[in-house]
Write a protein that holds these residues in place. Structure first.
Motif, PDB file in Angstrom:
ATOM      1  N   VAL A   1       7.985  -6.401   3.146  1.00  0.00           N
ATOM      2  CA  VAL A   1       8.213  -5.125   3.822  1.00  0.00           C
ATOM      3  C   VAL A   1       8.682  -5.370   5.259  1.00  0.00           C
ATOM      4  O   VAL A   1       9.603  -4.728   5.746  1.00  0.00           O
ATOM      5  CB  VAL A   1       6.946  -4.248   3.796  1.00  0.00           C
ATOM      6  CG1 VAL A   1       7.130  -3.007   4.656  1.00  0.00           C
ATOM      7  CG2 VAL A   1       6.642  -3.823   2.368  1.00  0.00           C
ATOM      8  N   ASP A   2       8.079  -6.365   5.917  1.00  0.00           N
ATOM      9  CA  ASP A   2       8.494  -6.672   7.281  1.00  0.00           C
ATOM     10  C   ASP A   2       9.947  -7.114   7.350  1.00  0.00           C
ATOM     11  O   ASP A   2      10.635  -6.876   8.328  1.00  0.00           O
ATOM     12  CB  ASP A   2       7.595  -7.760   7.882  1.00  0.00           C
ATOM     13  CG  ASP A   2       6.203  -7.206   8.166  1.00  0.00           C
ATOM     14  OD1 ASP A   2       6.058  -5.965   8.166  1.00  0.00           O
ATOM     15  OD2 ASP A   2       5.272  -8.006   8.368  1.00  0.00           O
ATOM     16  N   GLN A   3      10.397  -7.792   6.303  1.00  0.00           N
ATOM     17  CA  GLN A   3      11.799  -8.219   6.290  1.00  0.00           C
ATOM     18  C   GLN A   3      12.698  -7.135   5.740  1.00  0.00           C
ATOM     19  O   GLN A   3      13.852  -7.379   5.402  1.00  0.00           O
ATOM     20  CB  GLN A   3      11.968  -9.449   5.398  1.00  0.00           C
ATOM     21  CG  GLN A   3      11.320 -10.703   5.910  1.00  0.00           C
ATOM     22  CD  GLN A   3      11.354 -11.767   4.820  1.00  0.00           C
ATOM     23  OE1 GLN A   3      12.393 -12.006   4.196  1.00  0.00           O
ATOM     24  NE2 GLN A   3      10.233 -12.382   4.550  1.00  0.00           N
ATOM     25  N   ASN A   4      12.150  -5.965   5.573  1.00  0.00           N
ATOM     26  CA  ASN A   4      12.918  -4.842   5.065  1.00  0.00           C
ATOM     27  C   ASN A   4      13.472  -5.090   3.663  1.00  0.00           C
ATOM     28  O   ASN A   4      14.608  -4.772   3.355  1.00  0.00           O
ATOM     29  CB  ASN A   4      14.058  -4.518   6.038  1.00  0.00           C
ATOM     30  CG  ASN A   4      14.423  -3.058   5.969  1.00  0.00           C
ATOM     31  OD1 ASN A   4      13.619  -2.227   5.514  1.00  0.00           O
ATOM     32  ND2 ASN A   4      15.635  -2.737   6.374  1.00  0.00           N
ATOM     33  N   LYS A   5      12.646  -5.684   2.816  1.00  0.00           N
ATOM     34  CA  LYS A   5      13.022  -5.872   1.411  1.00  0.00           C
ATOM     35  C   LYS A   5      12.363  -4.769   0.585  1.00  0.00           C
ATOM     36  O   LYS A   5      11.299  -4.273   0.940  1.00  0.00           O
ATOM     37  CB  LYS A   5      12.532  -7.234   0.901  1.00  0.00           C
ATOM     38  CG  LYS A   5      12.986  -8.409   1.740  1.00  0.00           C
ATOM     39  CD  LYS A   5      14.477  -8.611   1.600  1.00  0.00           C
ATOM     40  CE  LYS A   5      14.981  -9.776   2.438  1.00  0.00           C
ATOM     41  NZ  LYS A   5      14.456 -11.057   2.012  1.00  0.00           N
ATOM     42  N   GLN A   6      12.999  -4.440  -0.511  1.00  0.00           N
ATOM     43  CA  GLN A   6      12.480  -3.338  -1.331  1.00  0.00           C
ATOM     44  C   GLN A   6      11.360  -3.800  -2.271  1.00  0.00           C
ATOM     45  O   GLN A   6      11.489  -4.821  -2.952  1.00  0.00           O
ATOM     46  CB  GLN A   6      13.606  -2.745  -2.177  1.00  0.00           C
ATOM     47  CG  GLN A   6      13.175  -1.605  -3.085  1.00  0.00           C
ATOM     48  CD  GLN A   6      12.873  -0.315  -2.331  1.00  0.00           C
ATOM     49  OE1 GLN A   6      13.666   0.150  -1.517  1.00  0.00           O
ATOM     50  NE2 GLN A   6      11.699   0.261  -2.590  1.00  0.00           N
ATOM     51  N   LEU A   7      10.300  -3.016  -2.314  1.00  0.00           N
ATOM     52  CA  LEU A   7       9.217  -3.292  -3.246  1.00  0.00           C
ATOM     53  C   LEU A   7       9.031  -2.140  -4.207  1.00  0.00           C
ATOM     54  O   LEU A   7       9.085  -0.981  -3.801  1.00  0.00           O
ATOM     55  CB  LEU A   7       7.923  -3.451  -2.468  1.00  0.00           C
ATOM     56  CG  LEU A   7       7.660  -4.889  -2.127  1.00  0.00           C
ATOM     57  CD1 LEU A   7       7.396  -5.033  -0.686  1.00  0.00           C
ATOM     58  CD2 LEU A   7       6.485  -5.353  -2.948  1.00  0.00           C
ATOM     59  N   ILE A   8       8.804  -2.472  -5.446  1.00  0.00           N
ATOM     60  CA  ILE A   8       8.560  -1.427  -6.433  1.00  0.00           C
ATOM     61  C   ILE A   8       7.326  -1.827  -7.236  1.00  0.00           C
ATOM     62  O   ILE A   8       7.245  -2.936  -7.758  1.00  0.00           O
ATOM     63  CB  ILE A   8       9.776  -1.263  -7.365  1.00  0.00           C
ATOM     64  CG1 ILE A   8      11.011  -0.938  -6.526  1.00  0.00           C
ATOM     65  CG2 ILE A   8       9.517  -0.166  -8.392  1.00  0.00           C
ATOM     66  CD1 ILE A   8      12.309  -1.142  -7.233  1.00  0.00           C
ATOM     67  N   ILE A   9       6.377  -0.936  -7.247  1.00  0.00           N
ATOM     68  CA  ILE A   9       5.088  -1.251  -7.851  1.00  0.00           C
ATOM     69  C   ILE A   9       4.805  -0.227  -8.933  1.00  0.00           C
ATOM     70  O   ILE A   9       5.101   0.947  -8.752  1.00  0.00           O
ATOM     71  CB  ILE A   9       3.966  -1.106  -6.792  1.00  0.00           C
ATOM     72  CG1 ILE A   9       4.316  -1.825  -5.493  1.00  0.00           C
ATOM     73  CG2 ILE A   9       2.622  -1.507  -7.343  1.00  0.00           C
ATOM     74  CD1 ILE A   9       4.036  -3.257  -5.457  1.00  0.00           C
ATOM     75  N   SER A  10       4.221  -0.655 -10.036  1.00  0.00           N
ATOM     76  CA  SER A  10       3.732   0.339 -10.975  1.00  0.00           C
ATOM     77  C   SER A  10       2.243   0.151 -11.187  1.00  0.00           C
ATOM     78  O   SER A  10       1.705  -0.929 -10.969  1.00  0.00           O
ATOM     79  CB  SER A  10       4.446   0.252 -12.315  1.00  0.00           C
ATOM     80  OG  SER A  10       3.762  -0.629 -13.164  1.00  0.00           O
ATOM     81  N   CYS A  11       1.602   1.215 -11.608  1.00  0.00           N
ATOM     82  CA  CYS A  11       0.159   1.176 -11.733  1.00  0.00           C
ATOM     83  C   CYS A  11      -0.276   2.263 -12.699  1.00  0.00           C
ATOM     84  O   CYS A  11       0.447   3.235 -12.908  1.00  0.00           O
ATOM     85  CB  CYS A  11      -0.442   1.413 -10.347  1.00  0.00           C
ATOM     86  SG  CYS A  11      -2.203   1.105 -10.273  1.00  0.00           S
ATOM     87  N   ASP A  12      -1.446   2.094 -13.275  1.00  0.00           N
ATOM     88  CA  ASP A  12      -1.905   3.143 -14.192  1.00  0.00           C
ATOM     89  C   ASP A  12      -2.633   4.262 -13.463  1.00  0.00           C
ATOM     90  O   ASP A  12      -3.078   5.213 -14.072  1.00  0.00           O
ATOM     91  CB  ASP A  12      -2.762   2.547 -15.316  1.00  0.00           C
ATOM     92  CG  ASP A  12      -4.093   2.006 -14.815  1.00  0.00           C
ATOM     93  OD1 ASP A  12      -4.299   1.949 -13.582  1.00  0.00           O
ATOM     94  OD2 ASP A  12      -4.927   1.634 -15.651  1.00  0.00           O
ATOM     95  N   ARG A  13      -2.800   4.107 -12.153  1.00  0.00           N
ATOM     96  CA  ARG A  13      -3.426   5.198 -11.391  1.00  0.00           C
ATOM     97  C   ARG A  13      -2.872   5.211  -9.970  1.00  0.00           C
ATOM     98  O   ARG A  13      -2.133   4.299  -9.576  1.00  0.00           O
ATOM     99  CB  ARG A  13      -4.942   5.023 -11.372  1.00  0.00           C
ATOM    100  CG  ARG A  13      -5.388   3.729 -10.718  1.00  0.00           C
ATOM    101  CD  ARG A  13      -6.767   3.348 -11.149  1.00  0.00           C
ATOM    102  NE  ARG A  13      -6.672   2.453 -12.304  1.00  0.00           N
ATOM    103  CZ  ARG A  13      -7.617   1.603 -12.650  1.00  0.00           C
ATOM    104  NH1 ARG A  13      -8.739   1.561 -11.994  1.00  0.00           N
ATOM    105  NH2 ARG A  13      -7.455   0.797 -13.682  1.00  0.00           N
ATOM    106  N   SER A  14      -3.249   6.225  -9.217  1.00  0.00           N
ATOM    107  CA  SER A  14      -2.693   6.369  -7.874  1.00  0.00           C
ATOM    108  C   SER A  14      -3.327   5.338  -6.937  1.00  0.00           C
ATOM    109  O   SER A  14      -4.405   4.820  -7.234  1.00  0.00           O
ATOM    110  CB  SER A  14      -2.962   7.772  -7.350  1.00  0.00           C
ATOM    111  OG  SER A  14      -4.327   7.877  -6.992  1.00  0.00           O
ATOM    112  N   PRO A  15      -2.674   5.034  -5.807  1.00  0.00           N
ATOM    113  CA  PRO A  15      -3.239   4.037  -4.892  1.00  0.00           C
ATOM    114  C   PRO A  15      -4.684   4.366  -4.519  1.00  0.00           C
ATOM    115  O   PRO A  15      -5.542   3.483  -4.487  1.00  0.00           O
ATOM    116  CB  PRO A  15      -2.336   4.113  -3.676  1.00  0.00           C
ATOM    117  CG  PRO A  15      -1.053   4.652  -4.162  1.00  0.00           C
ATOM    118  CD  PRO A  15      -1.380   5.553  -5.321  1.00  0.00           C
TER     119      PRO A  15
END
Ligand code: ADP
Ligand code: MG
Length: 486
Positions: free
Chosen positions: A274-288
């Motif tokens: 994130v600091d290097q401004n790269k994209q992250l995509i996360i999936s999960c079975d519930r909300s953060p």
């Protein structure tokens, strides 16, 4: 080295091989298939046994990593048949490497099928410059495959998933990291399309911008690789691998909640990207916020970007998905009535829905009969029964409230008057008995009550059933209503 020299060397190696290695090789060939064996284990050279440890060498670090992660257990186990006292195995990179091994592994790493490759090129040590060039090719990937069917084209959009879909498209269509969309956090229940959307993003980026480095992997695999890196004292290389990507996707991140050191590493990787401004995509079975076993700072950071949920499917979406699937099956006709029936009955998740459709189609092809409502019902009777049995806490609250002639809102209230408190306890008891919800979940559905309240209700109802015959009959009647109609 010339071919002749290579063969000579191979013969020499074979000459010192013990017969047991030959037998193990035979078993491995039989278990893995000739092609896999040749591609990956063909260059594995036996060096001896020391202190109950099998020792091998291979020409490149890449092959070493691959064998270690994929075949080490097989090799050891097959060799234990020969010598049960063995306890481990070590693979080292041979100092003198020839070019001949590179084409062998390359066969596998340049798949005809697009589904074989996403992750990270592993830099090989100890290869000649010609080899190194090959290895820097984008073809040198290991890891999680992308499913070629999981594209945006094949994704049916409806109310329950439109937000997640729009967010995914937005991330996929933009070359730069979208402010406010990093990380993109997709969440929803099992079989609702999270993985499908992630693969779609990956395919789209690879098509429109092949220069961007995309890694897709499950959180489980992330953990596995991390642990392996620790075991091989390779943690630095591990970090480098992940930190040099443009887009990192981690699927089913709930898997690492509660696993402290993996969580920690994930967090560092996450922050670095994130600091290097790269994209992250996360999936999960519930909300953060529902990731209870995840550290607070990680939880909150996961929710910093765009959080998009995928809701349970609606009838319309299910029907749309079925229609789109049927369109892609050439030469298959499924009567609209059957599709409607399936969309109506199989409401649990899309994976089951697809499975049901496939079963109906496969059955009709096998027996050579047209698909009808009757034979669909017959083929799916077990599945249908399972879906029928899905009773919700809401159903129970409504039914029990009407049975005792109280308001549904009393189910959520804190009123202690027996006239409402008793029915509420009965409803909690039935929710525990007839649904798969946990005590805290049930408590929440009853106006945010504690799980101990639910536990108490269950005990109380059980006691009362033993003491009071009429009450027991009431509860039995209610139970029967649910088991009959679902
Ligand atoms: P999850 O990762 O959320 O558990 P998947 O992405 O694996 O779910 O989806 C399960 C199956 O359902 C996959 O075969 C996927 O292609 C299909 N599917 C889910 N949602 C859709 C949709 N909206 N349109 C088409 N297929 C879908
Ligand atoms: Mg998934």
């Amino acid at each position: 080295m010339t071919n002749a020299a290579v063969m000579e060397r191979e013969n020499a190696a074979a000459a010192v091989c013990p017969a047991s290695w030959e037998r193990v090789r035979m078993r491995l060939k039989a278990a893995l298939g000739e092609a896999t064996f040749k591609s990956w284990l063909g260059s594995l050279q036996y060096e001896g046994i020391e202190a109950r440890q099998l020792q091998f060498t291979v020409p490149t670090r890449f092959i070493r990593e691959w064998i270690t992660s994929h075949y080490a257990d097989d090799i050891l186990n097959f060799w234990k048949i020969e010598d049960p006292t063995l306890i481990s195995l070590e693979i080292r990179v041979r100092p003198n490497t020839t070019q001949r091994v590179i084409p062998a592994a390359q066969e596998v790493s340049k798949p005809a099928h697009p589904s074989v490759a996403v992750e990270e090129p592993i830099k090989a040590e100890a290869v000649t410059s010609a080899g190194a060039k090959e290895l820097n090719d984008s073809s040198w990937y290991i890891g999680a495959p992308l499913d070629p069917r999981y594209t945006f084209d094949n994704f049916v959009v409806g109310k329950p998933n439109e937000l997640a879909h729009a967010a995914a498209r937005r991330v996929a269509d933009n070359d730069k990291v979208m402010q406010g969309c990093n990380p993109l956090f997709l969440y929803g229940g099992v079989g609702l399309g999270k993985t499908h959307l992630m693969h779609s993003i990956a395919w789209q980026i690879r098509r429109s911008n092949p220069g961007r480095k995309v890694i897709y992997l499950s959180a489980e695999k992330f953990m596995y690789q991390f642990i392996r890196a620790l075991r091989f004292k390779d943690a630095l290389a591990f970090k480098e691998q992940f930190r040099s990507v443009d887009v990192l996707m981690i699927d089913d991140v709930q898997f690492i909640s509660g696993k402290d050191s993996t969580q920690e590493e994930f967090f560092h990787t996450f922050n670095a990207l994130v600091d290097q401004n790269k994209q992250l995509i996360i999936s999960c079975d519930r909300s953060p916020s529902d990731l209870e076993d995840m550290e607070e700072r990680i939880r909150s950071r996961l929710g910093w970007g765009l959080v998009a949920d995928i809701n349970a499917t609606t009838y319309e979406l299910r029907l749309g998905i079925l229609q789109s699937k049927v369109e892609k099956m050439q030469g298959v006709f499924v009567p609209p009535k059957v599709l409607e029936f399936l969309a109506h009955k199989i409401s649990s998740n899309v994976r089951e829905l697809e499975g049901a459709l496939n079963r109906v189609v496969a059955h009709s092809t096998l027996v050579g009969r047209a698909i009808t409502l009757e034979n669909a019902q017959e083929v799916l009777h077990d599945l249908l029964r399972a879906n029928d049995r899905q009773i919700t806490v809401e159903d129970i609250q409504k039914q029990v409230a009407s049975h005792y002639n109280i308001k549904v809102s009393d189910m959520h209230s804190a009123r202690r008057a027996r006239t409402v408190a008793r029915p509420r306890q009965v409803a909690m008891y039935l929710a525990k008995k007839l649904t798969s919800k946990s005590l805290p979940e049930i408590g929440r559905s009853f106006g945010g009550k504690d799980h101990t309240t639910v536990m108490h209700a269950v005990k109380r109802v059980e006691e009362l059933c033993k003491m009071d015959n009429d009450f027991a009959k009431d509860v039995e009647l209610l139970t029967r209503i649910f088991c009959q109609t679902g």
